[in-house]
Scaffold this motif. Structure first.
Motif, PDB file in Angstrom:
ATOM      1  N   ALA A  94       0.267   3.649  12.377  1.00 45.15           N
ATOM      2  CA  ALA A  94       0.776   4.006  11.052  1.00 45.15           C
ATOM      3  C   ALA A  94       1.796   2.981  10.576  1.00 45.15           C
ATOM      4  CB  ALA A  94       1.399   5.399  11.092  1.00 45.15           C
ATOM      5  N   ALA A  95       2.674   2.552  11.477  1.00 42.69           N
ATOM      6  CA  ALA A  95       3.685   1.560  11.109  1.00 42.69           C
ATOM      7  C   ALA A  95       3.044   0.235  10.714  1.00 42.69           C
ATOM      8  CB  ALA A  95       4.666   1.359  12.270  1.00 42.69           C
ATOM      9  N   ALA A  96       2.038  -0.182  11.468  1.00 40.98           N
ATOM     10  CA  ALA A  96       1.366  -1.442  11.159  1.00 40.98           C
ATOM     11  C   ALA A  96       0.687  -1.392   9.795  1.00 40.98           C
ATOM     12  CB  ALA A  96       0.342  -1.763  12.248  1.00 40.98           C
ATOM     13  N   MET A  97       0.014  -0.287   9.512  1.00 37.46           N
ATOM     14  CA  MET A  97      -0.674  -0.156   8.223  1.00 37.46           C
ATOM     15  C   MET A  97       0.314  -0.185   7.059  1.00 37.46           C
ATOM     16  SD  MET A  97      -3.410   2.804   9.277  1.00 37.46           S
ATOM     17  CE  MET A  97      -4.255   2.859   7.719  1.00 37.46           C
ATOM     18  N   ALA A  98       1.399   0.582   7.194  1.00 37.14           N
ATOM     19  CA  ALA A  98       2.370   0.656   6.096  1.00 37.14           C
ATOM     20  C   ALA A  98       3.095  -0.673   5.917  1.00 37.14           C
ATOM     21  CB  ALA A  98       3.368   1.780   6.372  1.00 37.14           C
ATOM     22  N   ARG A  99       3.475  -1.306   7.030  1.00 38.01           N
ATOM     23  CA  ARG A  99       4.195  -2.582   6.943  1.00 38.01           C
ATOM     24  C   ARG A  99       3.337  -3.656   6.280  1.00 38.01           C
ATOM     25  NH1 ARG A  99       8.053  -3.984  10.749  1.00 38.01           N
ATOM     26  NH2 ARG A  99       6.851  -2.937  12.388  1.00 38.01           N
ATOM     27  N   GLN A 100       2.078  -3.764   6.745  1.00 39.02           N
ATOM     28  CA  GLN A 100       1.210  -4.796   6.190  1.00 39.02           C
ATOM     29  C   GLN A 100       0.873  -4.535   4.725  1.00 39.02           C
ATOM     30  OE1 GLN A 100       0.709  -7.683   7.726  1.00 39.02           O
ATOM     31  NE2 GLN A 100       2.072  -6.738   9.233  1.00 39.02           N
ATOM     32  N   ALA A 101       0.791  -3.265   4.355  1.00 40.90           N
ATOM     33  CA  ALA A 101       0.581  -2.940   2.941  1.00 40.90           C
ATOM     34  C   ALA A 101       1.742  -3.449   2.106  1.00 40.90           C
ATOM     35  CB  ALA A 101       0.427  -1.427   2.784  1.00 40.90           C
ATOM     36  N   GLY A 102       2.970  -3.191   2.565  1.00 42.74           N
ATOM     37  CA  GLY A 102       4.135  -3.659   1.828  1.00 42.74           C
ATOM     38  C   GLY A 102       4.233  -5.169   1.796  1.00 42.74           C
ATOM     39  N   GLU A 103       3.983  -5.805   2.940  1.00 40.60           N
ATOM     40  CA  GLU A 103       4.071  -7.262   3.001  1.00 40.60           C
ATOM     41  C   GLU A 103       3.014  -7.938   2.127  1.00 40.60           C
ATOM     42  OE1 GLU A 103       6.169  -9.276   4.336  1.00 40.60           O
ATOM     43  OE2 GLU A 103       7.347  -8.050   5.727  1.00 40.60           O
ATOM     44  N   ALA A 104       1.825  -7.345   2.045  1.00 39.04           N
ATOM     45  CA  ALA A 104       0.761  -7.941   1.216  1.00 39.04           C
ATOM     46  C   ALA A 104       1.172  -8.005  -0.245  1.00 39.04           C
ATOM     47  CB  ALA A 104      -0.528  -7.131   1.376  1.00 39.04           C
ATOM     48  N   VAL A 105       1.828  -6.958  -0.716  1.00 35.73           N
ATOM     49  CA  VAL A 105       2.298  -6.945  -2.109  1.00 35.73           C
ATOM     50  C   VAL A 105       3.494  -7.866  -2.270  1.00 35.73           C
ATOM     51  CG1 VAL A 105       3.255  -5.488  -3.943  1.00 35.73           C
ATOM     52  CG2 VAL A 105       1.404  -4.627  -2.500  1.00 35.73           C
ATOM     53  N   LEU A 106       4.430  -7.817  -1.322  1.00 33.66           N
ATOM     54  CA  LEU A 106       5.645  -8.628  -1.417  1.00 33.66           C
ATOM     55  C   LEU A 106       5.323 -10.118  -1.440  1.00 33.66           C
ATOM     56  CD1 LEU A 106       8.826  -8.427  -1.296  1.00 33.66           C
ATOM     57  CD2 LEU A 106       8.594  -8.857   1.163  1.00 33.66           C
ATOM     58  N   ARG A 107       4.356 -10.538  -0.649  1.00 34.02           N
ATOM     59  CA  ARG A 107       4.075 -11.974  -0.493  1.00 34.02           C
ATOM     60  C   ARG A 107       3.018 -12.503  -1.454  1.00 34.02           C
ATOM     61  NH1 ARG A 107       8.473 -13.233   2.656  1.00 34.02           N
ATOM     62  NH2 ARG A 107       8.752 -11.529   4.163  1.00 34.02           N
ATOM     63  N   HIS A 108       2.358 -11.627  -2.206  1.00 35.46           N
ATOM     64  CA  HIS A 108       1.279 -12.092  -3.084  1.00 35.46           C
ATOM     65  C   HIS A 108       1.863 -12.883  -4.255  1.00 35.46           C
ATOM     66  CE1 HIS A 108      -2.308 -12.148  -5.568  1.00 35.46           C
ATOM     67  NE2 HIS A 108      -3.000 -11.666  -4.549  1.00 35.46           N
ATOM     68  N   PRO A 109       1.306 -14.060  -4.548  1.00 32.24           N
ATOM     69  CA  PRO A 109       1.872 -14.890  -5.615  1.00 32.24           C
ATOM     70  C   PRO A 109       1.487 -14.447  -7.022  1.00 32.24           C
ATOM     71  CG  PRO A 109      -0.034 -15.974  -4.647  1.00 32.24           C
ATOM     72  CD  PRO A 109       0.212 -14.737  -3.829  1.00 32.24           C
ATOM     73  N   GLY A 110       0.512 -13.546  -7.132  1.00 32.10           N
ATOM     74  CA  GLY A 110       0.025 -13.150  -8.449  1.00 32.10           C
ATOM     75  C   GLY A 110       0.921 -12.146  -9.140  1.00 32.10           C
ATOM     76  N   GLY A 111       0.466 -11.717 -10.307  1.00 30.45           N
ATOM     77  CA  GLY A 111       1.218 -10.768 -11.107  1.00 30.45           C
ATOM     78  C   GLY A 111       0.343  -9.648 -11.607  1.00 30.45           C
ATOM     79  N   ILE A 112       0.944  -8.735 -12.370  1.00 30.61           N
ATOM     80  CA  ILE A 112       0.241  -7.525 -12.781  1.00 30.61           C
ATOM     81  C   ILE A 112      -0.898  -7.786 -13.757  1.00 30.61           C
ATOM     82  CG2 ILE A 112       2.190  -6.006 -12.323  1.00 30.61           C
ATOM     83  CD1 ILE A 112       2.924  -6.139 -15.224  1.00 30.61           C
ATOM     84  N   GLY A 113      -0.990  -9.002 -14.289  1.00 27.37           N
ATOM     85  CA  GLY A 113      -2.107  -9.322 -15.161  1.00 27.37           C
ATOM     86  C   GLY A 113      -3.324  -9.847 -14.422  1.00 27.37           C
ATOM     87  N   ASP A 114      -3.219  -9.998 -13.096  1.00 25.50           N
ATOM     88  CA  ASP A 114      -4.305 -10.572 -12.302  1.00 25.50           C
ATOM     89  C   ASP A 114      -5.075  -9.477 -11.564  1.00 25.50           C
ATOM     90  OD1 ASP A 114      -3.115 -13.006 -12.994  1.00 25.50           O
ATOM     91  OD2 ASP A 114      -1.929 -13.064 -11.144  1.00 25.50           O
ATOM     92  N   ASN A 115      -6.373  -9.526 -11.668  1.00 19.38           N
ATOM     93  CA  ASN A 115      -7.191  -8.564 -10.926  1.00 19.38           C
ATOM     94  C   ASN A 115      -6.994  -8.693  -9.419  1.00 19.38           C
ATOM     95  OD1 ASN A 115      -8.365  -6.977 -12.870  1.00 19.38           O
ATOM     96  ND2 ASN A 115     -10.307  -8.088 -12.919  1.00 19.38           N
ATOM     97  N   ASP A 116      -6.816  -9.927  -8.924  1.00 18.95           N
ATOM     98  CA  ASP A 116      -6.623 -10.115  -7.486  1.00 18.95           C
ATOM     99  C   ASP A 116      -5.368  -9.386  -7.012  1.00 18.95           C
ATOM    100  OD1 ASP A 116      -8.890 -11.626  -7.313  1.00 18.95           O
ATOM    101  OD2 ASP A 116      -7.864 -13.561  -7.236  1.00 18.95           O
ATOM    102  N   PHE A 117      -4.300  -9.487  -7.794  1.00 16.88           N
ATOM    103  CA  PHE A 117      -3.063  -8.812  -7.416  1.00 16.88           C
ATOM    104  C   PHE A 117      -3.218  -7.302  -7.510  1.00 16.88           C
ATOM    105  CE2 PHE A 117       1.014  -6.847  -8.486  1.00 16.88           C
ATOM    106  CZ  PHE A 117       1.768  -7.214  -7.374  1.00 16.88           C
ATOM    107  N   LEU A 118      -3.867  -6.816  -8.583  1.00 15.55           N
ATOM    108  CA  LEU A 118      -4.070  -5.371  -8.729  1.00 15.55           C
ATOM    109  C   LEU A 118      -4.923  -4.824  -7.591  1.00 15.55           C
ATOM    110  CD1 LEU A 118      -4.668  -4.965 -12.582  1.00 15.55           C
ATOM    111  CD2 LEU A 118      -2.590  -4.458 -11.272  1.00 15.55           C
TER     112      LEU A 118
END
Length: 353
Positions: free
Chosen positions: A196-220
């Protein structure tokens, strides 16, 4: 040697892509959720109702129910309405309040739930919890996970931008929540569910480290997947620990102390997470998190959501009382008012104005 495994409660279907809503009937039939097409569909008076004309033609056997709000009474009423319908499943189409009402009603009646969120405001879209307003304020009720989650990124792009931003704050706050869980393990011996910790941590890190923004389908796409994973992580652990620490205690304190002025859940959680990271001595991580939140247009200072520094100090001081028994950096430090003021002043200097 015996092989020991465990069953993980998770949706049968997770369909996240542009245009996913147009294939809803096919997904339900192909995955044997509803061959007959006899469905109950719960919608809000807002985004869900606006999509009814688009969805109704592909669900000719469905019965539609408009839900007035996000209260326990609304959920109980929905359950009573659908009880006699002999439906294959309940579809919740709309924002977080409708999804939570549908979760509760489906659990009460014993139907599988298909969650079709119209925004990404928080991780409740796939969590085993329904948050509903009641006579005492607001309560959290344990429910099964949705059997399917269908997220149409075209629909998400049409939602108010603030809702997507709030989802970013909620996802990123996982990082602080996991740090609190690890603290509780070190100090109190609280058991950590590593998966559970690994899933939640990686979910948060994926969003934190993604270079895109809310206008990008890849980021969404990444944000939607992160919120789904956060919900499943809570199911794996059996509680909200993977996604809820000091960040959420601060959020709950905002809601309880200033119910008419509180901002969106994810906005408050993101702010709470950045400050909690600073409290635990992770200044570099706090500054980085605050910078990412700012880049996405999220608040990192209480003034940015209409609160004074003194009100924020009051919120932080009150926050541990919102979750008795949960050990976070707030309980660990047990700060007095003057100490919170001093640390907040340092936090403001560190992240810049």
């Amino acid at each position: 040697m015996p092989v020991l495994t465990r069953l993980i409660p998770s949706p049968v279907v997770v369909d996240i892509r542009p245009g996913a809503l147009d294939d809803l009937a096919g997904v339900l039939a192909d995955e044997r959720i509803s061959h007959s097409g006899k469905l109950a569909v719960a919608v809000s008076g807002g985004s869900g109702a606006r999509l009814r004309d688009r969805v109704a033609p592909q669900l000719p056997g469905a019965t539609w129910y408009e839900v007035g709000g996000g209260t326990l009474d609304d959920a109980v009423r929905l359950a009573a309405d659908i009880r006699a319908g002999h439906f294959d499943a309940l579809v919740g189409l709309g924002g977080g309040k409708i999804i939570d009402c549908a979760k509760f009603a489906a659990a009460r009646v014993g139907l599988p739930l298909v969650a079709v969120p119209t925004n990404l405001a928080h991780d409740g879209l796939c969590s085993p919890v329904a948050t509903l307003d009641n006579d005492a304020g607001r309560g959290s009720y344990g429910v099964p996970n949705p059997i399917a989650v269908v997220i149409d990124l075209d629909v998400i792009r049409e939602a108010p931008v603030r809702f997507v931003r709030a989802g970013i704050g909620d996802a990123v706050s996982n990082i602080s929540a996991i740090a609190d869980w690890e603290l509780a393990h070190r100090v109190k011996g609280e058991k950590i569910d590593g998966l559970a910790a690994a899933m939640a941590r990686q979910a948060g890190e994926a969003v934190l480290r993604h270079p895109g923004g809310i206008g990008d389908n890849d980021f969404l796409q990444v944000l939607a997947e992160a919120l789904v994973l956060s919900g499943i992580a809570m199911s794996v652990s059996g509680d909200s620990r993977p996604s809820s620490g000091a960040c959420h205690e601060i959020n709950h304190a905002f809601d309880l102390l200033f119910p008419r002025r509180a901002a969106a859940h994810g906005e408050q959680c993101g702010l709470g997470a950045a400050f909690a990271m600073y409290l635990r001595g992770a200044q570099e991580e706090s500054v980085y998190m605050a910078g990412v939140l700012r880049r996405h247009g999220l608040p990192v200072l209480p003034e940015e959501i209409g609160f004074t520094p003194d009100e924020f100090v009051r919120v932080v001081e009150y926050a541990p009382r919102t979750r008795p028994g949960r050990y976070t950096i707030l309980e660990h430090l047990d700060l007095q008012t003057h100490q919170i003021k001093d640390i907040y002043a340092d936090y403001v200097k560190a992240i810049g104005s």
